[in-house]
Design a protein around this motif. Structure first.
Motif, mmCIF file in Angstrom:
data_model
loop_
_atom_site.group_PDB
_atom_site.id
_atom_site.type_symbol
_atom_site.label_atom_id
_atom_site.label_comp_id
_atom_site.label_asym_id
_atom_site.label_seq_id
_atom_site.Cartn_x
_atom_site.Cartn_y
_atom_site.Cartn_z
ATOM 1 N N PHE A 17 -36.498 133.998 0.827
ATOM 2 C CA PHE A 17 -37.412 133.391 -0.147
ATOM 3 C C PHE A 17 -37.344 131.880 -0.043
ATOM 4 O O PHE A 17 -36.292 131.272 -0.274
ATOM 5 C CB PHE A 17 -37.071 133.806 -1.578
ATOM 6 C CG PHE A 17 -38.073 133.294 -2.590
ATOM 7 C CD1 PHE A 17 -39.107 134.113 -3.025
ATOM 8 C CD2 PHE A 17 -38.003 132.003 -3.081
ATOM 9 C CE1 PHE A 17 -40.049 133.638 -3.939
ATOM 10 C CE2 PHE A 17 -38.930 131.517 -3.990
ATOM 11 C CZ PHE A 17 -39.952 132.332 -4.421
ATOM 12 N N ARG A 53 -43.384 131.795 0.395
ATOM 13 C CA ARG A 53 -43.446 132.898 -0.566
ATOM 14 C C ARG A 53 -44.167 132.521 -1.861
ATOM 15 O O ARG A 53 -44.569 133.401 -2.622
ATOM 16 C CB ARG A 53 -42.035 133.380 -0.896
ATOM 17 C CG ARG A 53 -41.340 134.096 0.254
ATOM 18 C CD ARG A 53 -42.002 135.430 0.543
ATOM 19 N NE ARG A 53 -41.197 136.268 1.414
ATOM 20 C CZ ARG A 53 -41.405 137.569 1.609
ATOM 21 N NH1 ARG A 53 -42.403 138.172 0.990
ATOM 22 N NH2 ARG A 53 -40.641 138.258 2.423
ATOM 23 N N PHE A 66 -43.052 139.214 -3.950
ATOM 24 C CA PHE A 66 -41.813 139.193 -3.179
ATOM 25 C C PHE A 66 -41.097 140.531 -3.282
ATOM 26 O O PHE A 66 -40.619 141.067 -2.277
ATOM 27 C CB PHE A 66 -40.905 138.068 -3.674
ATOM 28 C CG PHE A 66 -39.598 137.982 -2.932
ATOM 29 C CD1 PHE A 66 -39.534 137.427 -1.671
ATOM 30 C CD2 PHE A 66 -38.427 138.473 -3.502
ATOM 31 C CE1 PHE A 66 -38.329 137.350 -0.982
ATOM 32 C CE2 PHE A 66 -37.224 138.404 -2.820
ATOM 33 C CZ PHE A 66 -37.178 137.842 -1.554
ATOM 34 N N ASP A 69 -42.550 142.906 -1.017
ATOM 35 C CA ASP A 69 -42.624 142.418 0.363
ATOM 36 C C ASP A 69 -44.086 142.266 0.802
ATOM 37 O O ASP A 69 -44.469 142.649 1.910
ATOM 38 C CB ASP A 69 -41.873 143.351 1.313
ATOM 39 C CG ASP A 69 -41.584 142.678 2.669
ATOM 40 O OD1 ASP A 69 -41.550 141.443 2.702
ATOM 41 O OD2 ASP A 69 -41.405 143.401 3.662
#
Length: 215
Positions: free
Chosen positions: A10, A15, A60, A63
């Motif tokens: 991250f 991200r 996140f 994914d």
């Protein structure tokens, strides 16, 4: 000794959302299909930092890539609506603004102490578990509830926790594509009281709270 950790894979530049938390004036919630857009609930120009942070955490966790847009979505678009829904969830039925106000009302010394003793361990536990942590920033102390609009939500993803200073690295929706944004709190030595030094981008910091996230 300095304890250091970071959420694997991250970083805000890849991200995080690529646009800034700067929306033109307009209602965040449309009142039915005939809403002419000059009425509605909320004002997007006040910011959607909680919704943006929640959206990034959710992507996140799954994914999934974030949208490549470098300009904020237009009012009423699918991405705008998705962020607004998460903004509402981030407020936790208005319990989060109440917690922010309570911390602000206790004064600077108590807010700093509660941040280090009570809230930081909860944020750190999320990062240590490999998850970015939702964090509510208290910018100013005082009793005035109108000052709540000055406060902010971010995602914490890394830290350096030493005997003299705590540095928490964050994704800040106000500063997209920046991997160098951090919160700093001087911890003092011995019985020295903690003293927030602010955010690396210049904003003040009185303390912070571990904010709820329910993906």
């Amino acid at each position: 000794m300095v304890a250091t950790n970071a959420v694997p894979n991250f970083i805000p530049s890849t991200r995080g959302l690529q646009f800034a938390n700067r929306f033109p004036p307009g209602p965040t919630v449309k009142l039915g299909p005939l809403d002419p857009r000059w009425i509605g609930i909320g004002d997007a120009s006040s910011g959607l930092c909680g919704g943006m942070s929640w959206f990034v955490r959710e992507r996140f966790d799954g994914d999934l890539p974030v949208p490549p847009d470098t300009e904020p979505p237009t009012n009423g678009s699918p991405l705008f609506a998705a962020i607004v829904r998460r903004q509402v969830r981030s407020l936790d039925w208005l319990r989060l603004p109440l917690r922010i106000w309570r911390m602000a009302a206790t004064g600077a010394a108590r807010a700093a102490r509660d941040t280090v003793d009570r809230e930081w361990p909860r944020v750190r536990a999320e990062i240590d578990a490999g998850r970015p942590a939702m964090v509510a920033l208290v910018r100013r102390t005082g009793w005035n509830p109108l000052a709540l609009t000055m406060n902010h939500q971010v995602l914490a993803y890394a830290y350096d926790d030493g005997p003299e200073e705590l540095v928490v690295r964050i994704y800040d929706p106000n500063w997209p594509r920046r991997d160098d944004v951090a919160l700093r709190i001087r911890l003092g030595a011995g019985d020295g009281a903690p003293s927030p030094e602010g955010q690396s981008t210049g904003e003040p910091l009185a303390g912070f709270l571990a904010a709820p996230y329910r993906g």
